[in-house]
Enzyme design. Structure first.
Site, PDB file in Angstrom:
ATOM      1  N   CYS A  85     -24.766  -2.666  -3.318  1.00 50.61           N
ATOM      2  CA  CYS A  85     -23.850  -1.727  -2.652  1.00 50.61           C
ATOM      3  C   CYS A  85     -24.090  -0.298  -3.148  1.00 50.61           C
ATOM      4  CB  CYS A  85     -22.397  -2.131  -2.866  1.00 50.61           C
ATOM      5  SG  CYS A  85     -21.932  -2.352  -4.591  1.00 50.61           S
ATOM      6  N   CYS A 110     -20.631  -0.516   1.961  1.00 50.08           N
ATOM      7  CA  CYS A 110     -20.617  -1.251   0.687  1.00 50.08           C
ATOM      8  C   CYS A 110     -20.020  -2.648   0.849  1.00 50.08           C
ATOM      9  CB  CYS A 110     -19.936  -0.459  -0.425  1.00 50.08           C
ATOM     10  SG  CYS A 110     -18.274   0.096  -0.076  1.00 50.08           S
ATOM     11  N   ASP A 149       0.792  -1.229   0.000  1.00 52.82           N
ATOM     12  CA  ASP A 149       0.000   0.000   0.000  1.00 52.82           C
ATOM     13  C   ASP A 149       0.827   1.283   0.000  1.00 52.82           C
ATOM     14  OD1 ASP A 149      -2.581   0.727  -0.260  1.00 52.82           O
ATOM     15  OD2 ASP A 149      -3.023   0.872   1.872  1.00 52.82           O
ATOM     16  N   CYS A 187     -16.086   3.677   6.532  1.00 54.43           N
ATOM     17  CA  CYS A 187     -17.485   3.309   6.293  1.00 54.43           C
ATOM     18  C   CYS A 187     -17.476   1.895   5.727  1.00 54.43           C
ATOM     19  CB  CYS A 187     -18.113   4.280   5.290  1.00 54.43           C
ATOM     20  SG  CYS A 187     -19.686   3.722   4.591  1.00 54.43           S
TER      21      CYS A 187
HETATM   22  S1  SF4 Z   1     -20.005  -5.718  -4.824  1.00 49.73           S
HETATM   23 FE1  SF4 Z   1     -21.481  -7.049  -3.762  1.00 49.73          FE
HETATM   24  S2  SF4 Z   1     -23.223  -5.719  -3.296  1.00 49.73           S
HETATM   25 FE2  SF4 Z   1     -21.997  -4.679  -4.862  1.00 49.73          FE
HETATM   26  S3  SF4 Z   1     -22.942  -5.279  -6.777  1.00 49.73           S
HETATM   27 FE3  SF4 Z   1     -21.276  -6.717  -6.408  1.00 49.73          FE
HETATM   28  S4  SF4 Z   1     -22.229  -8.439  -5.367  1.00 49.73           S
HETATM   29 FE4  SF4 Z   1     -23.667  -6.740  -5.247  1.00 49.73          FE
HETATM   30  S1  SF4 Z   2     -17.263   3.253   1.827  1.00 46.29           S
HETATM   31 FE1  SF4 Z   2     -18.636   2.444   0.233  1.00 46.29          FE
HETATM   32  S2  SF4 Z   2     -20.712   2.669   1.058  1.00 46.29           S
HETATM   33 FE2  SF4 Z   2     -19.357   3.965   2.299  1.00 46.29          FE
HETATM   34  S3  SF4 Z   2     -19.523   5.975   1.351  1.00 46.29           S
HETATM   35 FE3  SF4 Z   2     -17.739   4.956   0.425  1.00 46.29          FE
HETATM   36  S4  SF4 Z   2     -18.512   3.965  -1.411  1.00 46.29           S
HETATM   37 FE4  SF4 Z   2     -20.279   4.506  -0.157  1.00 46.29          FE
END
Ligand code: SF4
Ligand code: SF4
Length: 315
Positions: free
Chosen positions: A197, A249, A137, A246
């Protein structure tokens, strides 16, 4: 005296990489060629939209980012290892505690992965010769691209690497090697019709592109804002209970909910002190308390000022 032959099949790496000393859950192996033009176009398109939100280091070193030979002269192979951390849904939070991304609740992954990958690199050199470079990273190397190339997983619409049957809660670390390792085939998989997501993202940060892939707008993403942004949050930002990062997702993704969770490395076990942080405690935290609480934690990236700012934007 050791015998080294400077080439091997990728299956021969399994005992080295997935044994207990290194502890990778899975790994991918790709030939160290220049990055595909289509992927460079996607990345440059993301930059041209300014979705990197002022993170200037992402604009630098494009020649290195697209050519692994610039990171290790004579590199023939890119090995990407996946290390499991706890899934967000498995965390047991204290009453009223502010939330921290599940990957950051244990020890700093940079140090953990480097320590483990250094063991792997030394073993690869001992067994097959050549030179190795470990990247975690910090070098301009896009692990997810190489992970896909090396058959480790595919990129979900949330932009994360998805391991078949195991989800996305993994750190990725890379070993470049001058040893010629037969590569794994990329997987023919994608998210199908799922867009969960995207629907669940609280900031509408996941964007469609003209390249048939989605990207994350870091100007909006609450993970980027709470961790990477210096200075004030954009006007009107409300974080609810998100102090650092966060997980939405990932936690909304069926692959992290409906598959058996891989066993996280012991270093990534959540520290109990981080499961009970309250808004007032963070707002009033002294530098001394901060240094003690986050010693050896990746959360230090946000600095005390950043955490205080985030706490102020929580409910
Ligand atoms: S990352 Fe997971 S939640 Fe997002 S579209 Fe793909 S399968 Fe669906
Ligand atoms: S971490 Fe994922 S769900 Fe959370 S704000 Fe960023 S893109 Fe959206």
């Amino acid at each position: 005296m050791s015998f080294s032959r400077c080439q091997c099949d990728y299956t021969e790496l399994a005992p080295v990489l997935t044994g207990s000393a290194v502890g990778a859950y899975a790994y991918g192996v790709a030939s160290a060629q220049s990055v595909d033009a289509a992927d460079i176009a996607l990345y440059n398109g993301w930059l041209s939209q300014k979705y990197n939100a002022g993170m200037a280091y992402m604009e630098r070193n494009s020649d290195v980012r697209t050519n692994p030979d610039k990171l290790l002269e004579g590199a023939k192979t890119v090995i990407v290892c996946a290390f499991a951390y706890p899934r967000p849904g498995s965390i047991e939070w204290g009453e009223g505690a502010l939330r921290i991304a599940s990957y950051a609740l244990g020890d700093d992954y940079h140090e953990v992965l480097r320590r483990r990958l250094d063991i792997a690199a030394a073993e690869i050199k001992r067994m097959w010769g050549g030179e190795c470079r470990v990247c975690v990273d910090t070098a301009p190397l896009r692990e997810r691209y190489w992970a896909v190339k090396g058959g480790l997983g595919y990129i979900g619409l949330n932009g994360l690497l998805m391991l078949p049957g195991a989800g996305s809660c993994f750190f990725l670390g890379t070993i470049l090697s001058t040893v010629s390792v037969s590569p794994k085939e990329p997987l023919e998989m994608n998210c199908g019709n799922c867009r969960r997501c995207i629907a669940c993202c609280p900031a509408s940060a996941i964007k469609d592109t003209e390249y048939g892939r989605t990207v994350v707008d870091c100007n909006k993403c609450l993970s980027c804002l709470t961790i990477e942004l210096r200075g004030e949050l954009p006007e009107g930002t409300r974080l609810r209970d998100r102090l650092y990062g966060c997980d939405m997702c990932q936690s909304s993704c069926p692959h992290n909910r409906l598959t058996a969770a891989p066993e996280p490395l012991p270093e990534f076990k959540p520290r109990s002190s981080l499961l009970n942080l309250k808004k007032e405690q963070v707002e009033n935290m002294t530098q001394e308390e901060y240094s003690k609480l986050f010693k050896g934690s990746a959360i230090k990236r946000a600095k005390l000022e950043g955490l205080r700012r985030n706490a102020r934007a929580c409910d």
